[in-house]
Motif scaffolding. Structure first.
Motif, PDB file in Angstrom:
ATOM      1  N   ASP A 134       0.732  -1.115   0.058  1.00  0.00           N
ATOM      2  CA  ASP A 134      -0.085   0.167  -0.132  1.00  0.00           C
ATOM      3  C   ASP A 134       0.721   1.194  -0.037  1.00  0.00           C
ATOM      4  OD1 ASP A 134      -2.227   1.673   0.019  1.00  0.00           O
ATOM      5  OD2 ASP A 134      -2.386   1.472   2.231  1.00  0.00           O
ATOM      6  N   LEU A 135       0.455   2.227  -0.512  1.00  0.00           N
ATOM      7  CA  LEU A 135       1.229   3.365  -0.859  1.00  0.00           C
ATOM      8  C   LEU A 135       0.169   4.587  -0.514  1.00  0.00           C
ATOM      9  CD1 LEU A 135       3.602   5.218  -1.871  1.00  0.00           C
ATOM     10  CD2 LEU A 135       2.603   5.148  -4.146  1.00  0.00           C
ATOM     11  N   TYR A 150      -7.321   1.469 -12.028  1.00  0.00           N
ATOM     12  CA  TYR A 150      -7.804   0.584 -10.949  1.00  0.00           C
ATOM     13  C   TYR A 150      -8.212  -0.862 -11.582  1.00  0.00           C
ATOM     14  CZ  TYR A 150     -11.056  -0.707  -7.000  1.00  0.00           C
ATOM     15  OH  TYR A 150     -11.453  -1.233  -6.163  1.00  0.00           O
ATOM     16  N   GLY A 151      -7.845  -1.925 -11.087  1.00  0.00           N
ATOM     17  CA  GLY A 151      -8.364  -2.945 -11.700  1.00  0.00           C
ATOM     18  C   GLY A 151      -7.668  -4.269 -11.300  1.00  0.00           C
ATOM     19  N   PHE A 152      -7.795  -5.303 -12.520  1.00  0.00           N
ATOM     20  CA  PHE A 152      -6.892  -6.332 -12.336  1.00  0.00           C
ATOM     21  C   PHE A 152      -5.896  -6.541 -13.401  1.00  0.00           C
ATOM     22  CE2 PHE A 152     -11.162  -7.533 -10.843  1.00  0.00           C
ATOM     23  CZ  PHE A 152     -10.736  -8.631  -9.788  1.00  0.00           C
ATOM     24  N   THR A 153      -4.841  -6.857 -13.108  1.00  0.00           N
ATOM     25  CA  THR A 153      -3.543  -6.866 -13.994  1.00  0.00           C
ATOM     26  C   THR A 153      -2.906  -8.583 -14.193  1.00  0.00           C
ATOM     27  OG1 THR A 153      -2.686  -4.754 -13.581  1.00  0.00           O
ATOM     28  CG2 THR A 153      -1.097  -6.303 -14.545  1.00  0.00           C
ATOM     29  N   TYR A 165      -2.973   3.661  -2.555  1.00  0.00           N
ATOM     30  CA  TYR A 165      -2.920   2.948  -3.926  1.00  0.00           C
ATOM     31  C   TYR A 165      -2.363   1.465  -3.221  1.00  0.00           C
ATOM     32  CZ  TYR A 165      -2.923   7.416  -5.677  1.00  0.00           C
ATOM     33  OH  TYR A 165      -3.403   8.865  -6.228  1.00  0.00           O
ATOM     34  N   TYR A 166      -3.466   0.504  -2.916  1.00  0.00           N
ATOM     35  CA  TYR A 166      -3.118  -0.816  -2.672  1.00  0.00           C
ATOM     36  C   TYR A 166      -2.908  -1.648  -3.740  1.00  0.00           C
ATOM     37  CZ  TYR A 166      -8.133  -1.107  -3.099  1.00  0.00           C
ATOM     38  OH  TYR A 166      -9.455  -1.377  -3.428  1.00  0.00           O
ATOM     39  N   ASN A 167      -2.208  -2.826  -3.669  1.00  0.00           N
ATOM     40  CA  ASN A 167      -1.913  -3.996  -4.384  1.00  0.00           C
ATOM     41  C   ASN A 167      -1.832  -5.260  -3.880  1.00  0.00           C
ATOM     42  OD1 ASN A 167      -1.732  -2.961  -7.700  1.00  0.00           O
ATOM     43  ND2 ASN A 167      -0.753  -1.510  -6.534  1.00  0.00           N
ATOM     44  N   PHE A 168      -2.434  -6.062  -4.189  1.00  0.00           N
ATOM     45  CA  PHE A 168      -1.945  -7.427  -3.948  1.00  0.00           C
ATOM     46  C   PHE A 168      -2.015  -8.383  -5.090  1.00  0.00           C
ATOM     47  CE2 PHE A 168      -6.669  -6.651  -2.921  1.00  0.00           C
ATOM     48  CZ  PHE A 168      -7.215  -7.741  -3.276  1.00  0.00           C
ATOM     49  N   GLY A 169      -1.252  -9.675  -4.702  1.00  0.00           N
ATOM     50  CA  GLY A 169      -1.370 -10.550  -6.079  1.00  0.00           C
ATOM     51  C   GLY A 169      -0.404 -11.817  -5.602  1.00  0.00           C
ATOM     52  N   ALA A 170      -0.188 -12.541  -6.720  1.00  0.00           N
ATOM     53  CA  ALA A 170       0.609 -13.564  -6.341  1.00  0.00           C
ATOM     54  C   ALA A 170       1.009 -14.193  -7.895  1.00  0.00           C
ATOM     55  CB  ALA A 170      -0.555 -14.824  -6.393  1.00  0.00           C
ATOM     56  N   SER A 171       2.083 -14.865  -7.801  1.00  0.00           N
ATOM     57  CA  SER A 171       2.793 -15.410  -8.955  1.00  0.00           C
ATOM     58  C   SER A 171       3.065 -16.663  -8.839  1.00  0.00           C
ATOM     59  CB  SER A 171       4.074 -14.470  -9.477  1.00  0.00           C
ATOM     60  OG  SER A 171       4.937 -14.858  -8.480  1.00  0.00           O
ATOM     61  N   VAL A 172       3.352 -17.401  -9.938  1.00  0.00           N
ATOM     62  CA  VAL A 172       3.704 -18.695 -10.113  1.00  0.00           C
ATOM     63  C   VAL A 172       4.781 -18.810 -11.121  1.00  0.00           C
ATOM     64  CG1 VAL A 172       1.931 -19.583 -11.465  1.00  0.00           C
ATOM     65  CG2 VAL A 172       3.171 -21.271 -10.289  1.00  0.00           C
ATOM     66  N   THR A 173       5.991 -19.437 -10.760  1.00  0.00           N
ATOM     67  CA  THR A 173       7.059 -19.665 -11.509  1.00  0.00           C
ATOM     68  C   THR A 173       7.411 -21.033 -12.055  1.00  0.00           C
ATOM     69  OG1 THR A 173       7.813 -17.321 -11.138  1.00  0.00           O
ATOM     70  CG2 THR A 173       9.625 -18.812 -12.537  1.00  0.00           C
ATOM     71  N   LYS A 174       7.539 -21.422 -13.119  1.00  0.00           N
ATOM     72  CA  LYS A 174       8.121 -23.278 -13.166  1.00  0.00           C
ATOM     73  C   LYS A 174       8.843 -22.571 -14.611  1.00  0.00           C
ATOM     74  CE  LYS A 174       6.934 -27.395 -12.928  1.00  0.00           C
ATOM     75  NZ  LYS A 174       6.986 -28.258 -12.300  1.00  0.00           N
ATOM     76  N   ARG A 230       6.558 -17.742 -16.288  1.00  0.00           N
ATOM     77  CA  ARG A 230       5.919 -17.090 -14.954  1.00  0.00           C
ATOM     78  C   ARG A 230       4.634 -16.546 -15.377  1.00  0.00           C
ATOM     79  NH1 ARG A 230       6.335 -11.801 -12.631  1.00  0.00           N
ATOM     80  NH2 ARG A 230       6.480 -12.376 -10.244  1.00  0.00           N
ATOM     81  N   PHE A 231       3.716 -16.903 -14.239  1.00  0.00           N
ATOM     82  CA  PHE A 231       2.360 -16.052 -14.522  1.00  0.00           C
ATOM     83  C   PHE A 231       2.136 -15.226 -13.026  1.00  0.00           C
ATOM     84  CE2 PHE A 231      -2.208 -16.291 -13.646  1.00  0.00           C
ATOM     85  CZ  PHE A 231      -2.658 -15.645 -14.575  1.00  0.00           C
ATOM     86  N   SER A 232       1.508 -14.107 -13.243  1.00  0.00           N
ATOM     87  CA  SER A 232       1.183 -13.526 -12.250  1.00  0.00           C
ATOM     88  C   SER A 232      -0.210 -12.873 -12.348  1.00  0.00           C
ATOM     89  CB  SER A 232       2.333 -12.157 -11.998  1.00  0.00           C
ATOM     90  OG  SER A 232       2.250 -11.540 -13.173  1.00  0.00           O
ATOM     91  N   LEU A 233      -0.841 -12.461 -11.337  1.00  0.00           N
ATOM     92  CA  LEU A 233      -2.117 -12.097 -11.125  1.00  0.00           C
ATOM     93  C   LEU A 233      -2.269 -10.983  -9.839  1.00  0.00           C
ATOM     94  CD1 LEU A 233      -4.823 -11.992 -12.509  1.00  0.00           C
ATOM     95  CD2 LEU A 233      -5.698 -13.571 -10.783  1.00  0.00           C
ATOM     96  N   SER A 234      -2.751  -9.758 -10.132  1.00  0.00           N
ATOM     97  CA  SER A 234      -2.855  -8.801  -9.051  1.00  0.00           C
ATOM     98  C   SER A 234      -3.888  -7.942  -9.127  1.00  0.00           C
ATOM     99  CB  SER A 234      -1.418  -8.043  -9.040  1.00  0.00           C
ATOM    100  OG  SER A 234      -1.457  -7.197 -10.086  1.00  0.00           O
ATOM    101  N   PHE A 235      -4.253  -7.309  -8.199  1.00  0.00           N
ATOM    102  CA  PHE A 235      -5.414  -6.418  -8.237  1.00  0.00           C
ATOM    103  C   PHE A 235      -5.066  -5.126  -7.380  1.00  0.00           C
ATOM    104  CE2 PHE A 235      -9.140  -4.777  -5.840  1.00  0.00           C
ATOM    105  CZ  PHE A 235     -10.035  -4.501  -7.154  1.00  0.00           C
ATOM    106  N   GLY A 236      -5.234  -3.906  -7.816  1.00  0.00           N
ATOM    107  CA  GLY A 236      -5.077  -2.746  -7.225  1.00  0.00           C
ATOM    108  C   GLY A 236      -5.059  -1.409  -7.821  1.00  0.00           C
ATOM    109  N   LYS A 237      -4.464  -0.525  -7.339  1.00  0.00           N
ATOM    110  CA  LYS A 237      -4.669   0.905  -7.869  1.00  0.00           C
ATOM    111  C   LYS A 237      -3.271   1.485  -8.420  1.00  0.00           C
ATOM    112  CE  LYS A 237      -8.678   2.190  -5.095  1.00  0.00           C
ATOM    113  NZ  LYS A 237      -9.337   2.999  -4.217  1.00  0.00           N
ATOM    114  N   GLN A 238      -3.179   1.973  -9.456  1.00  0.00           N
ATOM    115  CA  GLN A 238      -1.801   2.623  -9.970  1.00  0.00           C
ATOM    116  C   GLN A 238      -1.820   3.994  -9.874  1.00  0.00           C
ATOM    117  OE1 GLN A 238       1.274   1.254 -11.662  1.00  0.00           O
ATOM    118  NE2 GLN A 238       1.597   3.539 -11.598  1.00  0.00           N
TER     119      GLN A 238
END
Lengths: 535, 163
Positions: A475-476, A525-528, A486-495, A499-507
């Protein structure tokens, strides 16, 4: 819709074929050489947030895709890049690209030890890039590859030569100017048969020219613009010194307000290293060095011809990146210096694992008078003084402390307000690893300022519970003026290399800079979602 | 017309993943921190015995630095188990490339660093993001990994041990 259907059918069909081992083996036998490539996709789904100024675009989805394929057989290689913007993500291009896909950057190359020739689209750099650089940076949306030919000749191991000719890529088109250039570099020691001298001396020179038709009313308008550069590099074990000077003929264009003045730039860098100590300092002065492959181009990020980066530290702090410097190509003079020191392990201050210290200072001002590269003006554009101390306490724990003082002239750098900003940043970071592949990384920051959007605080935590998964939350918060989070949270998986990542928040809206190129990113604001893979 | 392009691209994308790097690498020049030009093909990537590990990094990439610091801390210990050649390949461009040599000295890193200033090698190897680690042996890429989260280096050392 039919188009998507075709793609799905082909992918399904190809997977079916791939699963048939005998088919793929016989195909492998048929095809000599090897294929390699990469795929990258970055997509966003937008939501509305009036408080931060995140507006809904007409299309709620933005998606940038890049598929690169290369084929290599011995000394021959060929490849192409397929790009799609369905449409381009917000702020990626100054004017959005709406639902377009195209095969771009097609090339064929022959590489021998002493000779190479590439036809099609190519990337290249002369010297430090002040005179000419063609490169790709997908983060910032730059691809100024040149379509034409690029020849490298190395007749001996101490002399290298490059010749280029072609047109610069301008998103999905080509810019109007035709470029031609020549660069040569000579290792002086090798030439004199003194290869084992303690100091290695190399000299180089470049020519770059562009021609663009002019049909306007002026008699003496320069359709052809010539640029010349010379450089010298001295390298020894503990010491290095490099310098380059560039001069560009009169090049009136939209970006330099139709100035008929010559452009010039001078840069000198010195470095010193000893044991666990390293220091470097760079001085640079620039005047009227906007170089673009279309004199009517109004955006610096579309089809530039040279590379004049901001010589300031690239920070990874959320708060520091609110005030980033963009090089002023119309005229600036300044310097940057860095010091790195590792206090040895086993000493009182170093402890068991050593202590790493880095300090950096940069300052850029206006030129005192136009065209005089050595006269430093009184108007200050930017300065940044910072220090970072990193200490590892045990195999499980390490901590970082960062302090920074910034001066930022908004009126010059962002041209959005007349304010100047003086800000102080304190950052505290820590890593705790309690088990193999299980760790948490935390960072807390505070920025204090009396002007602009005043004070900010931020927090970031990254968790890794079990490789290949990682999670983050940040959060900023602007508590000094707007009270926006300006919060953001997300996850990533790397093999492996995927690499795949998904996050939600504000820029936050602001200047986003990578290397020397900056673009203004609107609030969103939204999903990335992001996917990258190399094969 | 576009339909056929999609067909070719999708077909190549799937099939290409089946093919390993088999035909060697072209001559690509990198710059050492002493200013010497070094050729990729002269780094010993043809060896069937000793593997060459390349970690692509930049001075502005914090995960890259975290990974290289951990590798440096256990460098001698891991070399004693099974020797390997290790190169940190910096993709810093001319904005930050002058920081590379003082940076590695100030960090006290023991391994060699090469500079890929206009990303020619990075592009040839189709590396999209740093950090990215590859292992080369017998003229082939036998391992590659992108990104770094704490603990990931153990997978790399496991691969070095087993390859």
């Amino acid at each position: 819709m039919r188009k998507k259907g075709y793609i799905l059918a082909i992918i399904f069909f190809s997977f079916f074929l791939s699963s048939n081992q005998s088919f793929s083996q016989s195909l492998n036998q048929l095809i000599k050489g090897n294929f390699s490539g990469s795929y990258e996709n970055y997509s966003q789904y937008y939501l509305k947030d009036d408080k931060i100024g995140a507006l809904l675009p007409l299309d709620r989805i933005g998606s940038n895709g890049f598929l690169k394929l290369d084929y290599n057989y011995g000394k021959f290689s060929a490849g192409a890049q397929f790009e799609s913007y369905l449409p381009s993500i917000l702020g990626y291009f100054p004017i959005p690209v709406d639902n377009q896909s195209k095969i771009v950057n097609k090339y064929f190359k022959y590489t021998d030890e002493k000779f190479s020739v590439q036809v099609g689209d190519f990337y290249e750099q002369f010297g430090s890039g002040l005179i000419f650089r063609a490169f790709e940076n997908r983060q910032i949306g730059i691809n100024n590859a040149v379509e034409g030919f690029n020849i490298h000749v190395n007749p001996t191991d101490y002399f290298r030569m490059k010749v280029i000719y072609g047109r610069t890529r301008q998103i999905f088109e080509y810019a109007k100017a035709v470029n031609r250039g020549f660069d040569a570099e000579l290792d002086v020691n090798h030439l004199l048969g003194r290869k084992n001298d303690p100091i290695n001396v190399a000299i180089g020179g470049s020519y770059f020219g562009k021609y663009q038709d002019y049909t306007g009313p002026l008699d003496k308008f320069p359709s052809t613009v010539h640029s010349f550069a010379g450089r010298i590099d001295l390298d020894a074990n503990d010491f290095s010194l490099s310098s380059e000077y560039v001069e560009k003929a009169s090049d009136p264009n939209l970006l330099n307000n139709q100035s008929f003045e010559k452009g010039k730039a001078f840069q000198v860098n010195g470095s010193f290293t000893k044991n666990n100590f390293g220091a470097t300092a760079t001085f640079r002065s620039v005047y009227n060095m906007n170089s673009t492959s279309d004199r009517n181009q109004e955006f610096t990020s579309i089809a530039p011809l040279n590379y004049v980066p901001a010589l300031t530290k690239q920070h990874d702090y959320l708060t520091s990146n609110i005030y980033v410097y963009a090089a002023q190509l119309k005229g600036e003079v300044g310097f940057q210096t860095d010091v790195f020191y590792n206090i040895k392990p086993g000493t009182k201050l170093g402890g068991k694992y050593g202590t790493k210290i880095s300090a950096n200072y940069s300052m850029f001002n206006a030129l005192k008078e136009p065209g005089n590269l050595t006269a430093i003006g009184k108007q200050k554009y930017f300065s940044d003084a910072n220090i970072e101390i990193k200490k590892k306490f045990s195999k499980q724990m390490e901590m970082t402390l960062g302090l920074q003082q910034i001066f930022y002239n908004s009126a010059v750098i962002q041209v959005v307000s007349n304010e100047t900003v003086s800000a102080n940043v304190v950052a505290l970071g820590g890593l705790y690893k309690w088990k193999s592949k299980k760790s948490v990384r935390v960072k807390l920051e505070h920025l204090s300022s009396e002007t602009d959007s005043k004070s900010w605080a931020s927090g970031l935590a990254e968790f890794s519970f079990s490789s290949p998964y990682a999670f983050f939350i940040s959060d900023l918060y602007n508590y000094g003026k707007t009270k926006n989070h300006y919060y953001n949270f997300g996850a990533s998986v790397t093999k492996k290399s995927t690499r795949f990542s998904l996050s939600f928040g504000k820029q936050r809206a602001g200047l986003f800079c990578v290397g020397g190129i900056c673009r203004f990113v609107p609030a969103s604001y939204g999903f990335t979602a992001g996917l990258t893979t190399s094969f | 017309m576009k339909k056929y392009i999609y067909i070719i691209v999708a077909f190549l994308m799937i099939q290409s993943s089946l093919l390993a790097q088999e035909n060697g690498f072209p001559s690509i020049k990198l710059k050492s921190t002493n200013g010497q030009m070094v050729d990729l093909v002269d780094l010993g990537i043809q060896s069937k015995d000793t593997m060459v590990v390349m970690s692509f990094w930049a001075t502005w990439c914090i995960p890259c630095i975290n990974e290289l610091e951990i590798i440096n801390d256990v460098y001698e210990e891991k070399q004693a188990i099974k020797p390997f050649k290790f190169y940190g390949v910096s993709v810093d461009d001319t904005r930050t490339s002058q920081r590379v040599k003082p940076f590695i000295k100030g960090k006290g890193w023991q391994f060699n660093v090469l500079m890929d200033i206009n990303s020619e090698l990075k592009r040839y190897l189709n590396i999209t993001d740093v950090p990215h680690v590859i292992i080369l042996k017998d003229n082939k890429i036998v391992y590659r990994h992108t990104g770094y989260i704490s603990g990931e280096e153990e997978n790399l050392f496991e691969a070095i041990k087993n390859l």
